[in-house]
Design an enzyme around this catalytic site. Structure first.
Site, short mmCIF file in Angstrom:
data_model
loop_
_atom_site.label_atom_id
_atom_site.label_comp_id
_atom_site.label_asym_id
_atom_site.label_seq_id
_atom_site.Cartn_x
_atom_site.Cartn_y
_atom_site.Cartn_z
N ASP A 96 0.85 -1.18 0.00
CA ASP A 96 0.00 0.00 0.00
C ASP A 96 0.89 1.24 0.00
O ASP A 96 2.08 1.17 0.33
CB ASP A 96 -0.88 -0.04 1.26
CG ASP A 96 -1.68 1.22 1.47
OD1 ASP A 96 -2.34 1.66 0.52
OD2 ASP A 96 -1.63 1.76 2.59
N ASP A 98 -0.43 5.06 0.89
CA ASP A 98 -0.75 6.07 1.89
C ASP A 98 -0.66 5.52 3.31
O ASP A 98 -1.25 4.47 3.62
CB ASP A 98 -2.16 6.62 1.64
CG ASP A 98 -2.27 7.37 0.33
OD1 ASP A 98 -2.77 8.50 0.34
OD2 ASP A 98 -1.86 6.83 -0.71
#
Length: 305
Positions: A96, A98
């Site tokens: 991922d 963020d």
């Protein structure tokens, strides 16, 4: 001590963890007693030879939940990986973006340029906690940005977005060991493409903001990159490799859970409770280079340039 000593023994649980060295002896004694009481006696505990702060625990059995509970109760805060077989450098790493590879939520920071950060950040937080449908929450937040000048994206990237400590060293070092690296995000290519280049990822998957006349339209282009997409990307990458390939995934929010659960080692990075619970590894004490230590990669082999 080498992980290869444990190859081929599926009944052996292995945990590697980094905890406070000042209280390690007391914590280990308490953890050993707790494991004995739970019927999961500790077979061996030792610091890895290459690094003075990585403790490896070996236990016969298959009750990962008990081992996890004991580590959480007696070593927190810690950085850890728990496995049923060997712990080794993965063949593919999917992460991922963020709040995992970078320290920010891009859409929250971008919303600040429209004076909407508090409103958007509240939706983001609820989505990452798993309280809202991801796609609906994403479309709602993007809709609020309608009319924002496209130039705000570049300003946001320059002024707000920063890789988390250790991100580039982690990715470049894994690549040097033959690991394929992929950045997959429910955020946007406007940000992810730049971040991937900064950190060193070889592939990017994400959402696309629609722009017309130099302004955001409040819409997205193409299919949504969501939790199912993240899992699909991981499985696609593993499918390109030979049988027995090892995968590692990293994330922090509820939309990362399917990807974390589908990987060999699912790592929760300073994660929301639901993502933390779904993982078999976590980083809560150090920076992202803690993963290199837990994978038994010597610091002299880290790629820091």
């Amino acid at each position: 001590m080498s992980a290869t000593n444990f190859s081929g023994d599926p009944t052996l649980l292995i945990a590697r963890l980094i905890a406070d060295p000042q209280t390690l002896d007391q914590r280990l004694a308490a953890a050993t007693a707790a494991l004995d009481k739970a019927g999961l006696p500790l077979a061996h505990a030792a610091m890895l030879d290459f690094c003075g702060d990585v403790l490896q625990l070996e236990l016969p059995g298959d009750d990962m939940a008990v081992l996890r509970k004991v580590i959480d109760e007696h070593f927190a805060p810690s950085d850890a990986i728990i496995a049923r077989d060997v712990i080794r450098v993965p063949d593919v790493f999917v992460s991922d973006m963020d709040s995992t590879m970078i320290g920010q939520e891009c859409i929250d920071e971008l919303a600040d340029f429209a004076n909407l950060k508090a409103q958007v950040a509240e939706i983001t937080e609820r989505a990452m906690q798993g309280e809202l449908d991801f796609e609906a929450a994403l479309r709602e937040r993007v809709g609020l940005l309608e009319g924002l000048e496209e130039g705000a994206i570049e300003r946001c990237l320059t002024e707000r977005i920063r890789p988390n400590p250790g991100a580039r060293v982690l990715v470049e070092t894994l690549k040097s060991k033959g690991c394929r690296t992929v950045l997959v995000t429910g955020g946007f290519h406007h940000f992810a493409d730049v971040v991937a280049e900064q950190i060193g990822f070889e592939r990017v998957a994400g959402n696309r903001l629609e722009v017309a006349g130099g302004k955001l339209t409040g819409q997205l282009v193409g299919a949504i990159t969501d939790s199912s997409t993240k899992e699909a990307v991981l499985r696609e990458e593993v499918g390109k490799l030979s049988e027995g390939a090892v995968s590692m995934a990293a994330g922090d929010g509820a939309n990362d859970i399917p990807m974390l659960q589908a990987s060999t080692f699912g790592i929760a990075y300073r994660a929301k409770p639901k993502a933390r619970e779904a993982s078999d590894g976590w980083i809560e004490r150090g920076d992202l280079t803690a993963l290199l230590k837990l994978l038994e990669i010597r610091e002299t082999d880290w790629v820091t340039g």
